[in-house]
Design a protein around this motif. Structure first.
Motif, PDB file in Angstrom:
ATOM      1  N   GLY A  25       0.815  -1.208   0.000  1.00  0.00           N
ATOM      2  CA  GLY A  25       0.000   0.000   0.000  1.00  0.00           C
ATOM      3  C   GLY A  25       0.847   1.257   0.000  1.00  0.00           C
ATOM      4  O   GLY A  25       0.546   2.230  -0.678  1.00  0.00           O
ATOM      5  N   TYR A  36      -0.192   7.359   2.111  1.00  0.00           N
ATOM      6  CA  TYR A  36      -1.014   6.157   2.258  1.00  0.00           C
ATOM      7  C   TYR A  36      -2.361   6.473   2.909  1.00  0.00           C
ATOM      8  O   TYR A  36      -3.395   5.934   2.501  1.00  0.00           O
ATOM      9  N   ASP A  37      -2.369   7.351   3.917  1.00  0.00           N
ATOM     10  CA  ASP A  37      -3.633   7.721   4.567  1.00  0.00           C
ATOM     11  C   ASP A  37      -4.596   8.364   3.569  1.00  0.00           C
ATOM     12  O   ASP A  37      -5.802   8.123   3.619  1.00  0.00           O
ATOM     13  N   ASN A  40      -6.056   5.635   1.414  1.00  0.00           N
ATOM     14  CA  ASN A  40      -7.080   4.917   2.170  1.00  0.00           C
ATOM     15  C   ASN A  40      -8.365   5.742   2.271  1.00  0.00           C
ATOM     16  O   ASN A  40      -9.459   5.216   2.038  1.00  0.00           O
ATOM     17  N   CYS A  43     -10.075   5.915  -1.095  1.00  0.00           N
ATOM     18  CA  CYS A  43     -10.682   4.619  -1.401  1.00  0.00           C
ATOM     19  C   CYS A  43     -12.040   4.536  -0.717  1.00  0.00           C
ATOM     20  O   CYS A  43     -13.024   4.119  -1.334  1.00  0.00           O
ATOM     21  N   ASN A  44     -12.108   4.964   0.540  1.00  0.00           N
ATOM     22  CA  ASN A  44     -13.385   5.001   1.255  1.00  0.00           C
ATOM     23  C   ASN A  44     -14.390   5.900   0.543  1.00  0.00           C
ATOM     24  O   ASN A  44     -15.549   5.531   0.376  1.00  0.00           O
ATOM     25  N   ASN A  50     -12.345   0.358   2.658  1.00  0.00           N
ATOM     26  CA  ASN A  50     -10.992   0.817   2.962  1.00  0.00           C
ATOM     27  C   ASN A  50      -9.991   0.160   2.012  1.00  0.00           C
ATOM     28  O   ASN A  50     -10.327  -0.790   1.298  1.00  0.00           O
ATOM     29  N   PHE A  51      -8.782   0.684   1.991  1.00  0.00           N
ATOM     30  CA  PHE A  51      -7.810   0.206   1.013  1.00  0.00           C
ATOM     31  C   PHE A  51      -7.441  -1.255   1.243  1.00  0.00           C
ATOM     32  O   PHE A  51      -7.201  -1.988   0.290  1.00  0.00           O
ATOM     33  N   SER A  52      -7.417  -1.681   2.489  1.00  0.00           N
ATOM     34  CA  SER A  52      -7.082  -3.073   2.788  1.00  0.00           C
ATOM     35  C   SER A  52      -8.071  -4.029   2.111  1.00  0.00           C
ATOM     36  O   SER A  52      -7.668  -5.025   1.498  1.00  0.00           O
TER      37      SER A  52
END
Length: 75
Positions: A25, A36-37, A40, A43-44, A50-52
């Motif tokens: 990620g 990265y935040d 994420n 993505c939301n 969430n990205f995961s």
């Protein structure tokens, strides 16, 4: 007039390709040019998870391709 910087667009097709070759990620965020935040959070906002979760879905295609290639080489 809204304050702050305009949102940088994220190329989700590029993110998909990077997920399929199992980039982390953090690596994906760096290549796309965001933290990265931010990846994420976006993505939301844009995808609805969430990205995961997104990573799990999109990296599955890469795993399948890798197994197919390993099978071809083994034969």
């Amino acid at each position: 007039m809204p304050a702050g910087r305009p949102k940088k667009p994220i190329d989700w097709s590029l993110v998909d390709k990077l997920c399929s070759i199992h980039c982390t990620g953090e690596e994906i965020a760096s290549i796309v040019g965001v933290h990265y935040d931010t990846l994420n959070n976006r993505c939301n906002e844009e995808i609805g998870c969430n990205f995961s979760e997104y990573y799990k879905k999109t990296s599955a295609n890469g795993k399948m391709s890798l197994r197919r290639k390993q099978y071809e080489v083994a034969m």
